[in-house]
Write an enzyme that holds these catalytic residues in place. Structure first.
Site, mmCIF file in Angstrom:
data_model
loop_
_atom_site.group_PDB
_atom_site.id
_atom_site.type_symbol
_atom_site.label_atom_id
_atom_site.label_comp_id
_atom_site.label_asym_id
_atom_site.label_seq_id
_atom_site.Cartn_x
_atom_site.Cartn_y
_atom_site.Cartn_z
ATOM 1 N N VAL A 16 0.822 -1.206 0.000
ATOM 2 C CA VAL A 16 0.000 0.000 0.000
ATOM 3 C C VAL A 16 0.858 1.259 0.000
ATOM 4 O O VAL A 16 0.644 2.176 -0.792
ATOM 5 C CB VAL A 16 -0.961 0.008 1.201
ATOM 6 C CG1 VAL A 16 -1.743 1.312 1.257
ATOM 7 C CG2 VAL A 16 -1.921 -1.181 1.128
ATOM 8 N N SER A 108 -8.679 -2.656 7.709
ATOM 9 C CA SER A 108 -8.931 -3.862 6.927
ATOM 10 C C SER A 108 -10.385 -4.277 7.083
ATOM 11 O O SER A 108 -11.021 -4.002 8.103
ATOM 12 C CB SER A 108 -8.015 -4.988 7.427
ATOM 13 O OG SER A 108 -8.443 -6.245 6.948
ATOM 14 N N SER A 109 -10.893 -4.972 6.088
ATOM 15 C CA SER A 109 -12.279 -5.443 6.152
ATOM 16 C C SER A 109 -12.464 -6.539 7.194
ATOM 17 O O SER A 109 -13.601 -6.887 7.535
ATOM 18 C CB SER A 109 -12.730 -5.957 4.781
ATOM 19 O OG SER A 109 -11.930 -7.047 4.367
ATOM 20 N N CYS A 110 -11.357 -7.068 7.743
ATOM 21 C CA CYS A 110 -11.483 -8.120 8.767
ATOM 22 C C CYS A 110 -11.971 -7.562 10.097
ATOM 23 O O CYS A 110 -12.202 -8.324 11.039
ATOM 24 C CB CYS A 110 -10.168 -8.851 8.953
ATOM 25 S SG CYS A 110 -8.897 -7.887 9.792
ATOM 26 N N LYS A 141 -6.797 -3.223 14.505
ATOM 27 C CA LYS A 141 -7.295 -2.252 13.520
ATOM 28 C C LYS A 141 -8.536 -1.515 14.049
ATOM 29 O O LYS A 141 -8.722 -0.328 13.775
ATOM 30 C CB LYS A 141 -7.607 -2.956 12.198
ATOM 31 C CG LYS A 141 -6.363 -3.399 11.449
ATOM 32 C CD LYS A 141 -5.460 -2.219 11.157
ATOM 33 C CE LYS A 141 -4.172 -2.589 10.479
ATOM 34 N NZ LYS A 141 -3.317 -1.415 10.207
ATOM 35 N N TRP A 203 -6.631 -25.038 -2.271
ATOM 36 C CA TRP A 203 -7.447 -25.414 -1.115
ATOM 37 C C TRP A 203 -8.906 -25.015 -1.295
ATOM 38 O O TRP A 203 -9.220 -23.955 -1.826
ATOM 39 C CB TRP A 203 -6.912 -24.728 0.138
ATOM 40 C CG TRP A 203 -5.741 -25.434 0.759
ATOM 41 C CD1 TRP A 203 -4.858 -26.276 0.141
ATOM 42 C CD2 TRP A 203 -5.319 -25.348 2.121
ATOM 43 N NE1 TRP A 203 -3.913 -26.719 1.031
ATOM 44 C CE2 TRP A 203 -4.166 -26.167 2.258
ATOM 45 C CE3 TRP A 203 -5.797 -24.664 3.238
ATOM 46 C CZ2 TRP A 203 -3.502 -26.325 3.459
ATOM 47 C CZ3 TRP A 203 -5.127 -24.809 4.443
ATOM 48 C CH2 TRP A 203 -3.994 -25.635 4.554
ATOM 49 N N ASP A 279 -12.937 -23.694 3.158
ATOM 50 C CA ASP A 279 -13.180 -22.557 2.273
ATOM 51 C C ASP A 279 -13.077 -21.228 3.013
ATOM 52 O O ASP A 279 -12.883 -20.185 2.400
ATOM 53 C CB ASP A 279 -14.600 -22.634 1.677
ATOM 54 C CG ASP A 279 -14.656 -23.515 0.440
ATOM 55 O OD1 ASP A 279 -13.630 -23.632 -0.241
ATOM 56 O OD2 ASP A 279 -15.729 -24.079 0.176
#
Length: 318
Positions: A16, A108-110, A141, A203, A279
């Site tokens: 970034v 972050s989107s997390c 974050k 995976w 997943d």
């Protein structure tokens, strides 16, 4: 903002930060301050305080962070939460102590709950439990967002937080132990092509949906938000829910992504999906309507961004 304003980009060597530097230079900003980790440890409070006191930046873009994929987050959770909280605390406090005009904090989107309605809106923050595999990083974050908000509320500072979706692009991390899905797939397929392998294993089922944004689009979003007048920005956000999502508004199945990269790399073998492996969440898409309604939108398509990323990867490997 003036073209001669002194701007400090923290984390300028990363994915970034390096993109931000390219954009700033592209738009004619030349009074840019950078410092490598070797010369400035952002987790050291006194060193950061001295750096700000000596350099007196007018604006700060905080892209420095300890980042990594699922393996790294699961293996080094203490490092992720400690180092990121220290970096944010030291830089944001020193910005206040040295009268920095504007600060952009990147998250972050997390930060959003694991079981969150899709697409993820800003008001979903702190409404549920986080994904356990990256909870320490996500908490750090969230702390950064709340640091910015708290300084704004108490001292009327102008600190703004942007939460990008999954990023990829030039200067990405292709280390197999810590890379994210796009650089991992690019490096593995390129290696398989060179070695003449007949197949590679990916995976999961390939059905999970993910959103990806070319990093130069994020840099453009940062420039857009940085230039907004304080009154305009504050009119669009809530003082205690002040962050903005940055994303494309589109997601793709991991299987589609894998075959797209296969085409770009020119790998002729088969892609085999190991369905015994997880997943992860079935879908992760952020809602970036707030920022789009303010006048910004992504420009780089996924295919074009992947093509640019692979071209750059070839340059560093050949």
């Amino acid at each position: 903002m003036n073209k001669d304003d002194k701007i400090y980009v923290a984390g300028h060597n990363g994915l970034v930060g390096s993109s931000i530097l390219r954009r700033l230079k592209h738009y004619g900003y030349s009074n840019l301050i950078t410092q490598s980790h070797k010369n400035l440890d952002l987790t050291n409070q006194s060193d950061v305080a001295d750096f700000f006191s000596d350099n007196k930046p007018k604006h700060v873009i905080l892209s420095a962070a300890k980042v990594g994929g699922i393996y790294a987050n699961s293996t080094f959770p203490a490092d992720f939460i400690y180092q990121n909280i220290m970096i944010e605390s030291n830089v944001i406090h020193s910005a206040y102590a040295n009268n920095v005009n504007k600060l952009i904090f990147l998250g972050s989107s997390c930060i959003y709950p694991r079981e969150v309605e899709q697409p993820m809106r800003e008001n979903a923050l702190l409404t549920g439990s986080l994904e356990p595999s990256n909870e320490p990083y996500a908490i750090s974050k969230i702390a950064g967002i709340k640091l910015c908000e708290s300084f704004n509320r108490q001292y009327d500072t102008d600190y703004r937080s942007l939460m990008p979706t999954n990023l990829y692009g030039i200067n990405d991390n292709f280390n197999s132990d810590s890379s994210h899905v796009i650089p991992a797939l690019i490096s593995r397929m390129h290696d398989a092509k060179i070695k003449g392998m007949s197949e590679i294993i990916v995976w999961g089922t390939g059905n999970a949906m993910r959103e990806f944004m070319f990093v130069d689009d994020l840099a453009e979003a940062i420039m857009f938000v940085l230039k907004l007048d304080k009154s305009v920005y504050q009119e669009k956000i809530d003082p205690m829910l002040s962050h903005l999502n940055v994303g494309t508004g589109e997601d793709v199945k991991i299987a589609e992504l894998a075959f797209m990269i296969k085409d770009i790399v020119g790998f002729k073998g088969k892609i085999v999906f190991d369905t015994s492996k997880p997943d992860g969440p079935p879908r992760k898409l952020i809602d970036a309507k707030k920022l789009r309604n303010m006048g910004w939108k992504c420009k780089v398509s996924l295919y074009d961004g992947l093509l640019e990323t692979y071209k750059w990867y070839l340059n560093i490997t050949e």
